[in-house]
Design an enzyme around this catalytic site. Structure first.
Site, PDB file in Angstrom:
ATOM      1  N   HIS A   7       0.741  -1.130   0.014  1.00  0.00           N
ATOM      2  CA  HIS A   7       0.036  -0.008   0.032  1.00  0.00           C
ATOM      3  C   HIS A   7       1.107   1.256  -0.205  1.00  0.00           C
ATOM      4  CE1 HIS A   7      -3.104  -2.570   2.538  1.00  0.00           C
ATOM      5  NE2 HIS A   7      -3.540  -2.498   1.309  1.00  0.00           N
ATOM      6  N   LYS A  51     -15.725  -7.578   5.724  1.00  0.00           N
ATOM      7  CA  LYS A  51     -14.465  -8.136   5.784  1.00  0.00           C
ATOM      8  C   LYS A  51     -14.059  -8.565   6.808  1.00  0.00           C
ATOM      9  CE  LYS A  51     -11.966  -6.928   1.496  1.00  0.00           C
ATOM     10  NZ  LYS A  51     -10.624  -6.266   1.071  1.00  0.00           N
ATOM     11  N   ARG A  62      -1.798  -6.172  -8.057  1.00  0.00           N
ATOM     12  CA  ARG A  62      -0.507  -7.199  -7.846  1.00  0.00           C
ATOM     13  C   ARG A  62      -0.337  -8.078  -8.931  1.00  0.00           C
ATOM     14  NH1 ARG A  62      -3.041  -7.821  -2.105  1.00  0.00           N
ATOM     15  NH2 ARG A  62      -4.726  -7.755  -3.306  1.00  0.00           N
ATOM     16  N   SER A 121      -2.884  -7.882   3.117  1.00  0.00           N
ATOM     17  CA  SER A 121      -3.259  -7.595   4.826  1.00  0.00           C
ATOM     18  C   SER A 121      -3.478  -8.858   5.214  1.00  0.00           C
ATOM     19  CB  SER A 121      -4.219  -6.676   4.905  1.00  0.00           C
ATOM     20  OG  SER A 121      -4.009  -5.283   4.298  1.00  0.00           O
TER      21      SER A 121
HETATM   22  P1  ADP Z   1      -9.497  -3.618  -0.461  1.00  0.00           P
HETATM   23  O1  ADP Z   1      -9.647  -2.224  -0.907  1.00  0.00           O
HETATM   24  O2  ADP Z   1     -10.139  -4.771  -1.447  1.00  0.00           O
HETATM   25  O3  ADP Z   1     -10.229  -3.998   1.070  1.00  0.00           O
HETATM   26  P2  ADP Z   1      -6.853  -3.565   0.420  1.00  0.00           P
HETATM   27  O4  ADP Z   1      -7.152  -2.509   1.501  1.00  0.00           O
HETATM   28  O5  ADP Z   1      -6.300  -4.580   0.986  1.00  0.00           O
HETATM   29  O6  ADP Z   1      -8.153  -4.177  -0.213  1.00  0.00           O
HETATM   30  O7  ADP Z   1      -5.962  -2.799  -0.720  1.00  0.00           O
HETATM   31  C1  ADP Z   1      -6.425  -1.490  -1.058  1.00  0.00           C
HETATM   32  C2  ADP Z   1      -6.001  -1.280  -2.471  1.00  0.00           C
HETATM   33  O8  ADP Z   1      -4.468  -1.505  -2.465  1.00  0.00           O
HETATM   34  C3  ADP Z   1      -6.502  -2.309  -3.524  1.00  0.00           C
HETATM   35  O9  ADP Z   1      -6.490  -1.568  -4.786  1.00  0.00           O
HETATM   36  C4  ADP Z   1      -5.374  -3.401  -3.399  1.00  0.00           C
HETATM   37  O10 ADP Z   1      -5.366  -4.120  -4.648  1.00  0.00           O
HETATM   38  C5  ADP Z   1      -4.128  -2.585  -3.251  1.00  0.00           C
HETATM   39  N1  ADP Z   1      -3.100  -3.326  -2.777  1.00  0.00           N
HETATM   40  C6  ADP Z   1      -3.042  -4.203  -1.869  1.00  0.00           C
HETATM   41  N2  ADP Z   1      -2.080  -5.129  -1.647  1.00  0.00           N
HETATM   42  C7  ADP Z   1      -1.281  -4.584  -2.433  1.00  0.00           C
HETATM   43  C8  ADP Z   1       0.050  -4.955  -2.883  1.00  0.00           C
HETATM   44  N3  ADP Z   1       0.954  -5.683  -2.040  1.00  0.00           N
HETATM   45  N4  ADP Z   1       0.812  -4.024  -3.802  1.00  0.00           N
HETATM   46  C9  ADP Z   1       0.057  -3.221  -4.492  1.00  0.00           C
HETATM   47  N5  ADP Z   1      -1.259  -2.795  -4.388  1.00  0.00           N
HETATM   48  C10 ADP Z   1      -1.908  -3.428  -3.310  1.00  0.00           C
END
Ligand code: ADP
Length: 159
Positions: free
Chosen positions: A19, A43, A92, A130
């Protein structure tokens, strides 16, 4: 319209280096990046929104070009409130694509001005999620490879 602003929405439960890499890349492109933390109750999050926001803040420090806010409700409504119509999402791997593609098209259907921009992280972070961070922490693994120290401290005290 705040044309040079972007919204980076997510659950960030917890924030990790993937992130943070996307946030950093976004600041190279946009003059302001709004990190919008969604409650994501479906979630079953481990951390409250305010804990998640505090972890993001402690990871990036003070940067006037990065705003961290809670987002309730639909992304399109938030975009309209802020008058910002560019959304950043991280991609990713191919496995992310289908869901992200569906979300981008659905959001654009709800608000035609909305554009989603996909950024890919440094390859070292493509495996990070996460969920993996929480799983490694639960079994006592070293999560400092995945999250900054202040975030690792919070996760350790929670698991
Ligand atoms: P969500 O929004 O689906 O609940 P997250 O909070 O984990 O999921 O992720 C927020 C955003 O960050 C999403 O666009 C996700 O694809 C991206 N993201 C999560 N992990 C990574 C990573 N390792 N590298 C790049 N982007 C990521």
């Amino acid at each position: 319209m705040n044309a040079n602003y972007a919204i980076y929405p997510g659950s960030f439960d917890p924030v990790h280096f993937g992130h943070l890499d996307v946030i950093h890349r976004s600041t190279q492109i946009f003059s302001k990046v709004i990190v919008a933390v969604a409650e994501s109750l479906a979630k079953n999050p481990l951390f409250s929104v305010s804990q998640r926001m505090t972890m993001i803040r402690s990871s990036i420090g003070d940067n006037p070009r990065i705003e961290i806010v809670q987002m309730d409700g639909l992304l399109v409504d938030f975009a309209r409130q802020r008058d910002v119509y560019t959304v950043i999402r991280g991609l990713r791997a191919v496995s992310d694509f289908e869901f992200e593609f569906q979300m981008a098209l659905m959001n654009r259907k709800l608000e035609p001005r909305l554009e989603t921009i996909f950024l890919t992280p440094k390859e070292d972070y493509t495996y990070l999620s996460s969920r993996i961070v929480k799983e490694v922490a639960r079994f006592g693994g070293d999560i400092r490879l995945f999250v900054p120290q202040p975030v690792a401290d919070v996760i350790k005290s929670a698991s």
